[in-house]
Motif scaffolding. Structure first.
Motif, short mmCIF file in Angstrom:
data_model
loop_
_atom_site.label_atom_id
_atom_site.label_comp_id
_atom_site.label_asym_id
_atom_site.label_seq_id
_atom_site.Cartn_x
_atom_site.Cartn_y
_atom_site.Cartn_z
N ILE A 16 39.57 58.14 72.24
CA ILE A 16 39.08 58.57 70.73
C ILE A 16 38.97 57.00 69.87
O ILE A 16 38.12 57.10 69.33
CB ILE A 16 40.30 59.52 69.99
CG1 ILE A 16 39.89 60.87 70.85
CG2 ILE A 16 39.98 59.56 68.75
CD1 ILE A 16 41.26 61.67 70.55
N TYR A 18 35.41 55.99 68.55
CA TYR A 18 35.26 55.45 66.90
C TYR A 18 34.63 54.05 67.03
O TYR A 18 33.97 53.67 66.01
CB TYR A 18 36.27 55.85 66.31
CG TYR A 18 36.47 57.28 65.82
CD1 TYR A 18 36.17 57.66 64.36
CD2 TYR A 18 36.77 58.27 66.50
CE1 TYR A 18 35.96 58.73 64.04
CE2 TYR A 18 36.76 59.62 66.00
CZ TYR A 18 36.35 59.90 64.63
OH TYR A 18 36.20 61.07 64.37
N GLN A 42 47.29 58.35 64.50
CA GLN A 42 45.92 58.98 64.31
C GLN A 42 46.37 60.41 63.62
O GLN A 42 45.43 60.88 62.87
CB GLN A 42 45.25 59.35 65.89
CG GLN A 42 44.57 58.03 66.23
CD GLN A 42 43.89 58.54 67.75
OE1 GLN A 42 43.99 59.59 68.31
NE2 GLN A 42 43.66 57.33 68.25
N GLY A 94 33.69 65.72 66.44
CA GLY A 94 34.16 64.39 66.12
C GLY A 94 35.55 64.68 65.54
O GLY A 94 36.08 63.63 65.24
N ASP A 95 35.91 65.84 64.74
CA ASP A 95 37.51 66.06 64.72
C ASP A 95 38.19 65.86 65.61
O ASP A 95 37.99 65.90 66.73
CB ASP A 95 37.34 67.36 63.78
CG ASP A 95 36.71 67.66 62.52
OD1 ASP A 95 36.25 66.41 62.01
OD2 ASP A 95 36.53 68.73 62.13
N LEU A 96 39.51 65.67 65.51
CA LEU A 96 40.81 65.55 66.44
C LEU A 96 41.59 67.04 66.29
O LEU A 96 41.86 67.52 65.06
CB LEU A 96 41.26 64.22 66.20
CG LEU A 96 40.73 63.10 66.01
CD1 LEU A 96 41.63 61.80 65.93
CD2 LEU A 96 39.86 62.75 67.42
N MET A 107 39.37 65.57 71.29
CA MET A 107 38.30 65.34 70.51
C MET A 107 37.39 66.67 70.32
O MET A 107 37.05 66.94 71.63
CB MET A 107 37.61 64.00 70.46
CG MET A 107 36.44 64.01 69.36
SD MET A 107 35.17 62.62 70.04
CE MET A 107 36.07 61.33 69.99
N MET A 160 36.84 70.97 73.72
CA MET A 160 37.20 69.20 73.39
C MET A 160 37.13 68.61 74.64
O MET A 160 37.03 69.03 75.72
CB MET A 160 38.72 69.37 72.89
CG MET A 160 39.76 69.48 74.02
SD MET A 160 41.59 69.45 73.24
CE MET A 160 42.40 70.23 74.69
N GLU A 216 39.05 65.38 76.65
CA GLU A 216 40.58 65.03 76.47
C GLU A 216 40.92 64.18 77.84
O GLU A 216 40.24 64.31 78.96
CB GLU A 216 41.57 66.17 76.46
CG GLU A 216 41.61 66.98 77.53
CD GLU A 216 42.65 68.10 77.27
OE1 GLU A 216 43.89 67.74 76.66
OE2 GLU A 216 42.63 69.09 78.08
#
Length: 383
Positions: free
Chosen positions: A279, A283, A297, A312-314, A333, A340, A342
């Motif tokens: 992640i 970014y 994070q 894009g969120d976690l 993510m 997601m 991972e």
């Protein structure tokens, strides 16, 4: 909107082999389909072909994606679907469904409910708009499509305007473009897992959701709506195109490119990553700096209510060494609702797409892009 659909099994059914032959498939492709489909038909069950490793991990790109779509979806086409859906529309529903990772028969059911697969003569199907401002075979609002009925597809275009035939334009009246746009809309709003939510966003009425799901069941040979396999990595548009903007697109593209690589504690690539490392680097690929570790994070991003997360969120979990409910030790993510990417653990296999909604230890969701330092980074990048 059109009147509620009538179902029919009349008319000549088009055979799979003839479809493949007319599409230029060689005898080996036809033989594989016969081996898979004929026994399934005889014994009353459907057997789906398993994609080869080259497809699963990226070889072959768009050609493999299209071929997989034809072979896999052909096994689940009912006689009702073959008799009711025009050949060109059926192929598009199957191809795009596989490409984006949504159920082809749900796409087809929306096409049926909206315009009878483009055959309706009502205003707005082939030109102009209907009374509600919707246009094209999948009945997009022009504002939702992108502001124009036909527009050049360029980076940063807002809306669901899509180029399904490779001509560089998103034309709301073009079935290839419209069906691709519809699939993206479903994917962004919960498909293939949360179909009721995805269809409700498409047309906000519970009766509409019920009708679409009923049609979809009739179109499937199994009489059911199965969750499809992940979209092929060769066809990453299913996740990439669900990104809400170009920044998230870059983040997701980087993360997806790491699939198949091993987990390594403390890893930030290029050969291996840990959960927060992938992640952090994703970014950075978008020119943004966020904390390196999961523990950093978690407090960094703005907290997001469950159900409102977006690509894009976690998503954080109470798992791993030193973890606690207020200090999660694992992170993934979000790439689409319920999914997601991972890097989970050394013994958990390679980096991959997985489902997070069935995990019992979710702590919460955050959006790093709403952190004030990231907002400042974005503003500097725009100047």
């Amino acid at each position: 909107m059109t009147a509620p659909p009538r179902f029919t099994s009349s008319g000549a059914s088009t055979r799979v082999v003839r479809r493949l032959a007319s599409a230029g498939r060689d005898w080996r492709t036809i033989a594989v389909v016969l081996i898979v489909i004929v026994p399934a038909t005889l014994f009353g069950s459907i057997i789906l072909m398993t994609p080869s490793p080259s497809i699963l991990f990226g070889g072959g790109a768009a050609e493999n994606c299209a071929e997989a779509a034809t072979g896999e979806a052909a096994a689940d086409v009912s006689q009702t679907a073959e008799g009711d859906i025009p050949d060109d529309y059926l192929e598009l529903y199957k191809k795009v469904g596989k490409q984006i990772g949504v159920q082809w028969n749900v796409l087809a059911a929306i096409g049926k409910r909206e315009t009878n697969h483009g055959r309706s003569t009502l205003p707005g199907v082939r030109s102009g708009t209907n009374y509600a401002g919707a246009a094209g075979p999948m009945q997009f609002l022009i504002s939702t499509w992108g502001g124009q009925a036909k527009m050049r597809i360029e980076p940063g275009v807002n809306g669901y305007a899509s180029d399904g035939d490779g001509d560089g334009y998103g034309d709301v009246y073009n079935p290839a473009d419209a069906i691709l746009g519809a699939a993206k809309m479903l994917k962004r709003n919960g498909a293939p897992d949360d179909l009721r939510r995805a269809i409700f966003v498409y047309n906000r009425a519970t009766w509409y959701v019920d009708q679409v799901l009923e049609i979809a069941k009739r179109y499937a040979a199994t009489g059911d709506i199965a969750v499809p396999a992940e979209a092929d990595p060769a066809c990453d548009s299913g996740y990439v195109d669900s990104a809400p903007d170009e920044v998230v697109r870059k983040i997701i593209e980087y993360a997806l490119a790491q699939r198949g690589k091993p987990y390594r504690w403390g890893g930030t690539g290029p050969d291996a990553f840990d959960c927060s490392g992938i992640i952090y680097m994703a970014y950075r690929n978008a020119g943004l700096t966020i904390p390196r570790t999961t523990f950093g994070q978690w407090p960094f991003g703005a907290k997001i209510e469950e159900g409102r997360e977006q690509p894009g969120d976690l998503v954080f979990f109470n798992a791993g060494p030193g973890t606690a409910k207020d200090s999660p030790g694992h992170v993934g993510m979000v790439v689409s609702p319920g999914k997601m990417i991972e890097a989970r653990c050394t013994l958990c296999g390679p980096i991959k797409i997985s489902t997070y909604r069935d995990r019992p230890n979710i702590v919460g969701f955050t959006r790093p892009l709403e952190n004030e330092t990231v907002v400042a980074q974005l503003k500097r990048a725009q100047t």
